[in-house]
Write an enzyme that holds these catalytic residues in place. Structure first.
Site, mmCIF file in Angstrom:
data_model
loop_
_atom_site.group_PDB
_atom_site.id
_atom_site.type_symbol
_atom_site.label_atom_id
_atom_site.label_comp_id
_atom_site.label_asym_id
_atom_site.label_seq_id
_atom_site.Cartn_x
_atom_site.Cartn_y
_atom_site.Cartn_z
ATOM 1 N N LEU A 37 0.832 -1.229 -0.182
ATOM 2 C CA LEU A 37 0.062 0.012 0.024
ATOM 3 C C LEU A 37 0.933 1.360 -0.039
ATOM 4 O O LEU A 37 0.311 2.336 -0.471
ATOM 5 C CB LEU A 37 -0.796 -0.071 1.177
ATOM 6 C CG LEU A 37 -2.066 -1.067 1.206
ATOM 7 C CD1 LEU A 37 -2.443 -1.203 2.564
ATOM 8 C CD2 LEU A 37 -2.998 -0.919 0.289
ATOM 9 N N GLY A 38 2.198 1.195 0.562
ATOM 10 C CA GLY A 38 2.906 2.343 0.410
ATOM 11 C C GLY A 38 4.293 1.945 1.394
ATOM 12 O O GLY A 38 4.459 0.921 1.935
ATOM 13 N N ASP A 154 4.240 15.393 11.861
ATOM 14 C CA ASP A 154 4.441 15.022 10.433
ATOM 15 C C ASP A 154 3.051 14.889 9.425
ATOM 16 O O ASP A 154 2.881 13.974 8.872
ATOM 17 C CB ASP A 154 5.147 13.568 10.433
ATOM 18 C CG ASP A 154 5.697 12.869 9.104
ATOM 19 O OD1 ASP A 154 6.210 14.028 8.429
ATOM 20 O OD2 ASP A 154 6.230 12.157 8.853
HETATM 21 P P1 ADP Z 1 5.925 5.923 6.976
HETATM 22 O O1 ADP Z 1 6.437 6.028 8.322
HETATM 23 O O2 ADP Z 1 6.970 5.121 6.360
HETATM 24 O O3 ADP Z 1 5.940 7.173 6.241
HETATM 25 P P2 ADP Z 1 3.052 5.501 7.085
HETATM 26 O O4 ADP Z 1 2.466 5.121 8.214
HETATM 27 O O5 ADP Z 1 2.960 7.119 6.613
HETATM 28 O O6 ADP Z 1 4.522 5.052 7.254
HETATM 29 O O7 ADP Z 1 2.676 4.660 5.898
HETATM 30 C C1 ADP Z 1 3.264 4.707 4.464
HETATM 31 C C2 ADP Z 1 2.074 4.791 3.460
HETATM 32 O O8 ADP Z 1 1.390 3.710 3.479
HETATM 33 C C3 ADP Z 1 1.037 5.844 3.910
HETATM 34 O O9 ADP Z 1 1.475 7.030 3.118
HETATM 35 C C4 ADP Z 1 -0.110 5.118 3.175
HETATM 36 O O10 ADP Z 1 -0.264 5.481 1.589
HETATM 37 C C5 ADP Z 1 0.006 3.834 3.322
HETATM 38 N N1 ADP Z 1 -0.733 3.372 4.447
HETATM 39 C C6 ADP Z 1 -0.318 3.454 5.634
HETATM 40 N N2 ADP Z 1 -1.231 3.189 6.727
HETATM 41 C C7 ADP Z 1 -2.542 2.680 5.636
HETATM 42 C C8 ADP Z 1 -3.443 2.342 6.106
HETATM 43 N N3 ADP Z 1 -3.949 2.074 7.559
HETATM 44 N N4 ADP Z 1 -4.270 2.021 5.150
HETATM 45 C C9 ADP Z 1 -4.027 2.218 3.812
HETATM 46 N N5 ADP Z 1 -2.814 2.692 3.535
HETATM 47 C C10 ADP Z 1 -2.043 2.934 4.550
HETATM 48 MG MG MG Z 2 4.188 8.560 6.386
#
Ligand code: ADP
Ligand code: MG
Length: 319
Positions: A37-38, A154
């Site tokens: 997803l990311g 953030d």
């Molecule tokens: P990081 O600390 O690496 O930035 P994130 O928690 O922001 O991690 O997660 C990275 C990406 O993953 C997010 O920007 C989003 O695109 C995806 N993502 C994170 N949490 C979720 C979720 N609960 N449902 C769907 N996508 C998610």
């Molecule tokens: Mg993030």
């Protein structure tokens, strides 16, 4: 997505009180892990399905070792912050946690609509009534965090997700890795976040308060309205300069599609001095967020530059 984090030891003021059990059971025994997803610097997020229920979750794999250092405390801190904020429907819910050799895996409520970042860079920007709804919800989440003495630090369009994309659903705030609790350990100064989205006092290593998050809400609102990042320069140095001089373009044509109150709202948040910014509750009283914004009939709307407008120092309480 670079972070300005140059510390070598664990940061001060991490939360350690975690209620959710961290299960040693292999993830694959409980979930079917599917697509990505990311991802960020130290985390990968994958879609997963709980085998017994068929429910979809997002699994955030957080590396326990980073740059050769044990970071389990940071990972547990992220869990503890999610738990501390769990009463808000605007904050992503933590369902469970697992631990593997390399990672702690947070099983999070799944936000199927993806990042509001996509809405900021899309050809077709959201109608004003949708933007104000998303900003209201973001402020509700931020208000709840601040009531709990937490600052997110953030907030950016990549960390505000949607429950569904079309029509746009409700927002969920994610990514609490940089969040901090205020008060207990005295003054908070850290250089964290992404320069494009962080407040001048954070870039300048000055004391951080909840007002830093309100700056970021201003940046997010600007991006949803105009489709452009207000401070992004050609390089990091230019971005720094734009942020610390609050070099913002309010005259661009993009503001012509929205009401002048949007400029007033954004201007109040993008103020250099943190004490000059309204807090989350005050923001929620701003008329931009509550006025009716009829969807304009595209062809009949004259294009004219936005004019500044002030609605006075005091705002009505939110209805
Ligand atoms: P990081 O600390 O690496 O930035 P994130 O928690 O922001 O991690 O997660 C990275 C990406 O993953 C997010 O920007 C989003 O695109 C995806 N993502 C994170 N949490 C979720 C979720 N609960 N449902 C769907 N996508 C998610
Ligand atoms: Mg993030």
């Amino acid at each position: 997505r670079r972070r300005l984090d140059s510390r070598s030891g664990p940061p001060a003021g991490l939360l350690a009180d975690v209620q959710t059990p961290v299960s040693p059971e292999p993830l694959e025994a409980v979930y079917e892990v599917t697509g990505e997803l990311g991802r960020g610097k130290f985390a990968v997020v994958k879609r997963c399905v709980e085998k017994t229920t068929g429910k979809v979750f997002a699994a955030k794999f957080l590396r326990k070792r980073r740059r050769g250092r044990d970071c389990r405390a940071e990972v547990l801190h992220e869990m503890a912050v999610l738990e501390a904020a769990r009463n808000s429907p605007r904050v992503v819910n933590l369902h469970a946690a697992h631990e593997t050799d390399h990672d702690v895996v947070l099983i999070l409520e799944y936000a199927a609509g993806g990042e509001i970042f996509d809405l900021c860079v899309s050809e077709e920007l959201l109608p004003e009534a949708q933007i104000t709804r998303l900003i209201r919800q973001t402020l509700e989440g931020v208000h709840h965090l601040h009531q709990t003495n937490l600052v997110h630090l953030d907030l950016k369009p990549q960390n505000i997700l949607l429950t569904s994309v079309s029509p746009p659903g409700d927002i969920k705030i994610v990514d609490f890795g940089l969040a901090r609790r205020l008060g207990a350990a005295g003054e908070l100064r850290e250089i964290v976040g992404t320069p494009e989205y962080v407040a001048p006092e954070v870039l300048n290593y000055e004391p951080i308060t909840t007002a830093a998050d309100l700056w970021s809400v201003g940046v997010i609102a600007y991006m949803l309205v105009t489709g452009e990042s207000p401070f992004a320069g050609d390089d990091r140095q230019e971005t720094y300069l734009n942020v610390s001089q609050v070099n913002v373009d309010y005259s661009r044509e993009s503001f012509s599609r929205v009401s002048e109150l949007s400029v007033d709202f954004i201007r109040k948040l993008l103020q250099k001095a943190p004490e000059d910014r309204p807090n989350a509750a005050e923001c929620l009283g701003h008329p931009w967020l509550w006025n009716q914004h009829p969807e304009p009939a595209a062809a009949t709307v004259p294009v004219r530059p936005a004019r500044e407008r002030s609605c006075g120092a005091k705002w009505a309480a939110p209805p």
